[in-house]
Design an enzyme around this catalytic site. Structure first.
Site, PDB file in Angstrom:
ATOM      1  N   PRO A  10       0.796  -1.223   0.000  1.00 44.21           N
ATOM      2  CA  PRO A  10       0.000   0.000   0.000  1.00 44.21           C
ATOM      3  C   PRO A  10       0.835   1.282   0.000  1.00 44.21           C
ATOM      4  O   PRO A  10       1.870   1.362   0.651  1.00 44.21           O
ATOM      5  CB  PRO A  10      -0.815  -0.096   1.294  1.00 44.21           C
ATOM      6  CG  PRO A  10      -0.060  -1.040   2.159  1.00 44.21           C
ATOM      7  CD  PRO A  10       0.595  -2.011   1.224  1.00 44.21           C
ATOM      8  N   ASN A  11       0.327   2.240  -0.754  1.00 41.28           N
ATOM      9  CA  ASN A  11       0.881   3.597  -0.852  1.00 41.28           C
ATOM     10  C   ASN A  11       2.174   3.692  -1.663  1.00 41.28           C
ATOM     11  O   ASN A  11       2.675   4.786  -1.912  1.00 41.28           O
ATOM     12  CB  ASN A  11       1.089   4.223   0.546  1.00 41.28           C
ATOM     13  CG  ASN A  11      -0.206   4.311   1.313  1.00 41.28           C
ATOM     14  OD1 ASN A  11      -1.173   4.879   0.799  1.00 41.28           O
ATOM     15  ND2 ASN A  11      -0.274   3.724   2.499  1.00 41.28           N
ATOM     16  N   ARG A  18       4.896  10.936  -2.601  1.00 35.95           N
ATOM     17  CA  ARG A  18       4.766  10.686  -1.171  1.00 35.95           C
ATOM     18  C   ARG A  18       6.089  10.954  -0.434  1.00 35.95           C
ATOM     19  O   ARG A  18       7.093  10.310  -0.712  1.00 35.95           O
ATOM     20  CB  ARG A  18       4.415   9.195  -1.034  1.00 35.95           C
ATOM     21  CG  ARG A  18       4.358   8.681   0.349  1.00 35.95           C
ATOM     22  CD  ARG A  18       4.206   7.156   0.320  1.00 35.95           C
ATOM     23  NE  ARG A  18       4.004   6.689   1.663  1.00 35.95           N
ATOM     24  CZ  ARG A  18       4.219   5.453   2.063  1.00 35.95           C
ATOM     25  NH1 ARG A  18       4.617   4.537   1.205  1.00 35.95           N
ATOM     26  NH2 ARG A  18       4.021   5.125   3.311  1.00 35.95           N
ATOM     27  N   TYR A  23      11.223   8.811   1.048  1.00 35.74           N
ATOM     28  CA  TYR A  23      11.159   7.715   0.072  1.00 35.74           C
ATOM     29  C   TYR A  23      11.822   8.022  -1.276  1.00 35.74           C
ATOM     30  O   TYR A  23      11.860   7.152  -2.146  1.00 35.74           O
ATOM     31  CB  TYR A  23       9.697   7.307  -0.143  1.00 35.74           C
ATOM     32  CG  TYR A  23       9.027   6.803   1.122  1.00 35.74           C
ATOM     33  CD1 TYR A  23       9.477   5.641   1.750  1.00 35.74           C
ATOM     34  CD2 TYR A  23       7.959   7.484   1.702  1.00 35.74           C
ATOM     35  CE1 TYR A  23       8.893   5.177   2.915  1.00 35.74           C
ATOM     36  CE2 TYR A  23       7.361   7.021   2.875  1.00 35.74           C
ATOM     37  CZ  TYR A  23       7.825   5.877   3.477  1.00 35.74           C
ATOM     38  OH  TYR A  23       7.249   5.419   4.625  1.00 35.74           O
ATOM     39  N   ASN A  74       8.122  -5.430  -0.845  1.00 35.34           N
ATOM     40  CA  ASN A  74       8.055  -4.301   0.082  1.00 35.34           C
ATOM     41  C   ASN A  74       6.598  -4.248   0.528  1.00 35.34           C
ATOM     42  O   ASN A  74       5.743  -3.754  -0.213  1.00 35.34           O
ATOM     43  CB  ASN A  74       8.453  -2.995  -0.604  1.00 35.34           C
ATOM     44  CG  ASN A  74       8.416  -1.822   0.374  1.00 35.34           C
ATOM     45  OD1 ASN A  74       7.845  -1.939   1.466  1.00 35.34           O
ATOM     46  ND2 ASN A  74       9.002  -0.700  -0.017  1.00 35.34           N
ATOM     47  N   ALA A  77       3.188  -0.620   4.944  1.00 34.96           N
ATOM     48  CA  ALA A  77       2.752  -0.662   6.347  1.00 34.96           C
ATOM     49  C   ALA A  77       2.300  -2.057   6.783  1.00 34.96           C
ATOM     50  O   ALA A  77       2.323  -2.361   7.981  1.00 34.96           O
ATOM     51  CB  ALA A  77       1.640   0.358   6.581  1.00 34.96           C
ATOM     52  N   GLU A  98      12.789  -9.219   1.891  1.00 37.79           N
ATOM     53  CA  GLU A  98      11.974  -8.061   2.295  1.00 37.79           C
ATOM     54  C   GLU A  98      12.765  -6.783   2.018  1.00 37.79           C
ATOM     55  O   GLU A  98      13.939  -6.704   2.385  1.00 37.79           O
ATOM     56  CB  GLU A  98      11.687  -8.205   3.798  1.00 37.79           C
ATOM     57  CG  GLU A  98      10.875  -7.089   4.386  1.00 37.79           C
ATOM     58  CD  GLU A  98      10.752  -7.224   5.913  1.00 37.79           C
ATOM     59  OE1 GLU A  98      11.023  -8.319   6.469  1.00 37.79           O
ATOM     60  OE2 GLU A  98      10.411  -6.215   6.545  1.00 37.79           O
ATOM     61  N   HIS A 100      12.763  -2.402   2.092  1.00 39.85           N
ATOM     62  CA  HIS A 100      12.179  -1.110   2.465  1.00 39.85           C
ATOM     63  C   HIS A 100      13.079  -0.014   1.926  1.00 39.85           C
ATOM     64  O   HIS A 100      14.303  -0.096   2.060  1.00 39.85           O
ATOM     65  CB  HIS A 100      12.062  -0.973   3.988  1.00 39.85           C
ATOM     66  CG  HIS A 100      11.194  -2.032   4.565  1.00 39.85           C
ATOM     67  ND1 HIS A 100       9.832  -1.998   4.471  1.00 39.85           N
ATOM     68  CD2 HIS A 100      11.507  -3.192   5.181  1.00 39.85           C
ATOM     69  CE1 HIS A 100       9.335  -3.087   5.015  1.00 39.85           C
ATOM     70  NE2 HIS A 100      10.329  -3.840   5.455  1.00 39.85           N
ATOM     71  N   ARG A 107      13.278   4.876  12.394  1.00 43.12           N
ATOM     72  CA  ARG A 107      12.065   5.707  12.312  1.00 43.12           C
ATOM     73  C   ARG A 107      11.188   5.467  13.558  1.00 43.12           C
ATOM     74  O   ARG A 107      11.697   5.081  14.601  1.00 43.12           O
ATOM     75  CB  ARG A 107      11.356   5.412  10.991  1.00 43.12           C
ATOM     76  CG  ARG A 107      12.230   5.757   9.768  1.00 43.12           C
ATOM     77  CD  ARG A 107      11.493   5.548   8.468  1.00 43.12           C
ATOM     78  NE  ARG A 107      10.336   6.431   8.372  1.00 43.12           N
ATOM     79  CZ  ARG A 107       9.315   6.215   7.532  1.00 43.12           C
ATOM     80  NH1 ARG A 107       9.341   5.179   6.709  1.00 43.12           N
ATOM     81  NH2 ARG A 107       8.291   7.050   7.509  1.00 43.12           N
TER      82      ARG A 107
HETATM   83  C1  DQA Z   1       8.236   1.264   3.806  1.00 46.11           C
HETATM   84  C2  DQA Z   1       8.310   1.529   5.303  1.00 46.11           C
HETATM   85  C3  DQA Z   1       6.965   1.324   5.957  1.00 46.11           C
HETATM   86  O1  DQA Z   1       7.046   1.607   7.336  1.00 46.11           O
HETATM   87  C4  DQA Z   1       5.936   2.258   5.336  1.00 46.11           C
HETATM   88  O2  DQA Z   1       4.663   2.009   5.914  1.00 46.11           O
HETATM   89  C5  DQA Z   1       5.894   2.158   3.860  1.00 46.11           C
HETATM   90  C6  DQA Z   1       7.149   2.093   3.123  1.00 46.11           C
HETATM   91  C7  DQA Z   1       9.576   1.600   3.091  1.00 46.11           C
HETATM   92  O3  DQA Z   1       9.733   1.186   1.949  1.00 46.11           O
HETATM   93  O4  DQA Z   1      10.434   2.263   3.661  1.00 46.11           O
HETATM   94  O5  DQA Z   1       4.827   2.238   3.238  1.00 46.11           O
HETATM   95  O6  DQA Z   1       7.972  -0.112   3.579  1.00 46.11           O
END
Ligand code: DQA
Length: 150
Positions: A10-11, A18, A23, A74, A77, A98, A100, A107
């Site tokens: 998501p997102n 964003r 990011y 990835n 959240a 995984e 990020h 963070r």
């Molecule tokens: C994320 C880190 C997560 O905490 C966050 O909710 C994201 C992006 C990252 O790529 O740094 O959506 O996965």
């Protein structure tokens, strides 16, 4: 030919817009293009997918069973709380890396926990878009070394 799925939760469709300070400025499609070209260099097939919907991601993870050799994910959240995503990943017994973009460990406290990490080969966090390319390298290396052992 090895097949790898690169999944984003998501997102992450909002990358570039964003919180660029966290990011980066690159869009997801720009990152996916880099991952695909790295896949071509490595001689593997890469399939990229993003969704904001947990059930759709679970179905996509299940579809990797028997058809893909590894997953780079990835989970956004979902990383921090989705037992359903973790269970889907562990159900299919496919190696997982995984990724990020940000360093989740420096963070907010809620981001320090990953429910996915215990079932992953490893986690790459804090290197921005390069993290996906690093993940592809390590996963392909691992899969190739395993197949040469057989
Ligand atoms: C994320 C880190 C997560 O905490 C966050 O909710 C994201 C992006 C990252 O790529 O740094 O959506 O996965």
């Amino acid at each position: 030919m090895l097949r790898i799925a690169v999944l984003n939760g998501p997102n992450l469709n909002m990358l570039g817009i964003r919180e660029p300070g966290v990011y980066g400025n690159e869009s997801l499609s720009a990152i996916e293009a880099q991952v695909k070209s790295k896949g071509d260099e490595l001689g593997i097939q890469v399939s990229c997918f993003q969704t904001n919907h947990e059930g759709i991601m679970i179905d996509r993870i299940h579809s990797a069973y028997g058809s893909e050799d590894g997953i780079i994910i990835n989970p956004g959240a979902w990383t921090h709380y989705s037992y359903a995503i973790r269970d889907a990943l562990s159900a299919i017994s496919v190696p997982i890396v995984e990724v990020h973009l940000s360093n989740i460990h420096k963070r907010e406290a809620f981001r320090h926990v990953s429910v996915v990490a215990p079932i992953a080969l490893g986690q790459i966090a804090g290197f921005g878009a390069s993290g996906y390319l690093m993940a592809l390298d390590v996963l392909v290396r691992k899969l190739r070394s395993e197949s040469s052992e057989e």
